[in-house]
Design a protein around this motif. Structure first.
Motif, PDB file in Angstrom:
ATOM      1  N   GLU A   8       0.840  -1.188   0.000  1.00 46.43           N
ATOM      2  CA  GLU A   8       0.000   0.000   0.000  1.00 46.43           C
ATOM      3  C   GLU A   8       0.875   1.238   0.000  1.00 46.43           C
ATOM      4  O   GLU A   8       1.673   1.450   0.897  1.00 46.43           O
ATOM      5  N   ILE A   9       0.721   2.036  -1.056  1.00 45.86           N
ATOM      6  CA  ILE A   9       1.456   3.293  -1.179  1.00 45.86           C
ATOM      7  C   ILE A   9       0.459   4.410  -0.946  1.00 45.86           C
ATOM      8  O   ILE A   9      -0.616   4.416  -1.536  1.00 45.86           O
ATOM      9  N   GLN A  10       0.825   5.339  -0.072  1.00 46.75           N
ATOM     10  CA  GLN A  10      -0.108   6.414   0.264  1.00 46.75           C
ATOM     11  C   GLN A  10       0.604   7.762   0.214  1.00 46.75           C
ATOM     12  O   GLN A  10       1.710   7.918   0.719  1.00 46.75           O
ATOM     13  N   LEU A  11      -0.051   8.726  -0.416  1.00 41.50           N
ATOM     14  CA  LEU A  11       0.442  10.099  -0.468  1.00 41.50           C
ATOM     15  C   LEU A  11      -0.520  10.934   0.362  1.00 41.50           C
ATOM     16  O   LEU A  11      -1.701  11.014   0.046  1.00 41.50           O
ATOM     17  N   SER A  12      -0.020  11.511   1.446  1.00 44.58           N
ATOM     18  CA  SER A  12      -0.917  12.293   2.300  1.00 44.58           C
ATOM     19  C   SER A  12      -0.389  13.702   2.516  1.00 44.58           C
ATOM     20  O   SER A  12       0.819  13.940   2.492  1.00 44.58           O
ATOM     21  N   SER A  14       0.867  16.920   4.246  1.00 42.40           N
ATOM     22  CA  SER A  14       1.743  17.001   5.409  1.00 42.40           C
ATOM     23  C   SER A  14       2.480  18.335   5.397  1.00 42.40           C
ATOM     24  O   SER A  14       2.637  18.962   4.352  1.00 42.40           O
ATOM     25  N   TYR A  26       3.658  16.934   0.982  1.00 39.74           N
ATOM     26  CA  TYR A  26       3.111  15.584   1.042  1.00 39.74           C
ATOM     27  C   TYR A  26       4.120  14.642   1.676  1.00 39.74           C
ATOM     28  O   TYR A  26       5.327  14.841   1.582  1.00 39.74           O
ATOM     29  N   GLN A  27       3.583  13.587   2.271  1.00 34.54           N
ATOM     30  CA  GLN A  27       4.412  12.539   2.828  1.00 34.54           C
ATOM     31  C   GLN A  27       4.036  11.257   2.089  1.00 34.54           C
ATOM     32  O   GLN A  27       2.849  10.944   1.958  1.00 34.54           O
ATOM     33  N   LEU A  28       5.032  10.545   1.587  1.00 37.62           N
ATOM     34  CA  LEU A  28       4.792   9.299   0.865  1.00 37.62           C
ATOM     35  C   LEU A  28       5.135   8.138   1.786  1.00 37.62           C
ATOM     36  O   LEU A  28       6.245   8.073   2.313  1.00 37.62           O
ATOM     37  N   THR A  29       4.164   7.246   1.976  1.00 32.68           N
ATOM     38  CA  THR A  29       4.405   6.094   2.837  1.00 32.68           C
ATOM     39  C   THR A  29       4.126   4.805   2.078  1.00 32.68           C
ATOM     40  O   THR A  29       3.251   4.747   1.217  1.00 32.68           O
ATOM     41  N   ILE A  30       4.911   3.799   2.395  1.00 33.09           N
ATOM     42  CA  ILE A  30       4.675   2.450   1.894  1.00 33.09           C
ATOM     43  C   ILE A  30       4.448   1.608   3.139  1.00 33.09           C
ATOM     44  O   ILE A  30       5.331   1.520   3.992  1.00 33.09           O
ATOM     45  N   LYS A  32       3.659   1.136   6.629  1.00 29.34           N
ATOM     46  CA  LYS A  32       3.731   2.084   7.746  1.00 29.34           C
ATOM     47  C   LYS A  32       5.013   2.910   7.711  1.00 29.34           C
ATOM     48  O   LYS A  32       5.262   3.729   8.570  1.00 29.34           O
TER      49      LYS A  32
END
Length: 75
Positions: A8-12, A14, A26-30, A32
């Protein structure tokens, strides 16, 4: 036969620290794990590493691609 692993890749949205300033970005997370930060600077998208601009891109998608490539290379 191996099963494909879903990642799961998420751009939130930030606040990103650039130098001593807090900038919308934005913060990019894969999963957690945070793999990168992107700040919007002068109508461009900057990849931020350790509070400094690493590279500039015209589109947020390009910056995301670079972050994912770099993440995959270091795995």
């Amino acid at each position: 036969m191996s099963k494909d692993k879903k990642i799961e890749i998420q751009l939130s949205d930030s606040k990103v620290e650039v130098g001593k300033r807090q900038i919308e970005g934005y913060q990019l997370t894969i999963g957690k794990k945070v793999i990168g930060e992107i700040a919007e600077l002068d109508n461009q998208f900057a990849i931020i590493k350790n509070g400094n601009v690493d590279s500039l891109h015209k589109k947020v998608e390009a910056a995301v691609e670079i972050l994912i490539e770099n993440y995959n290379l270091t795995k």
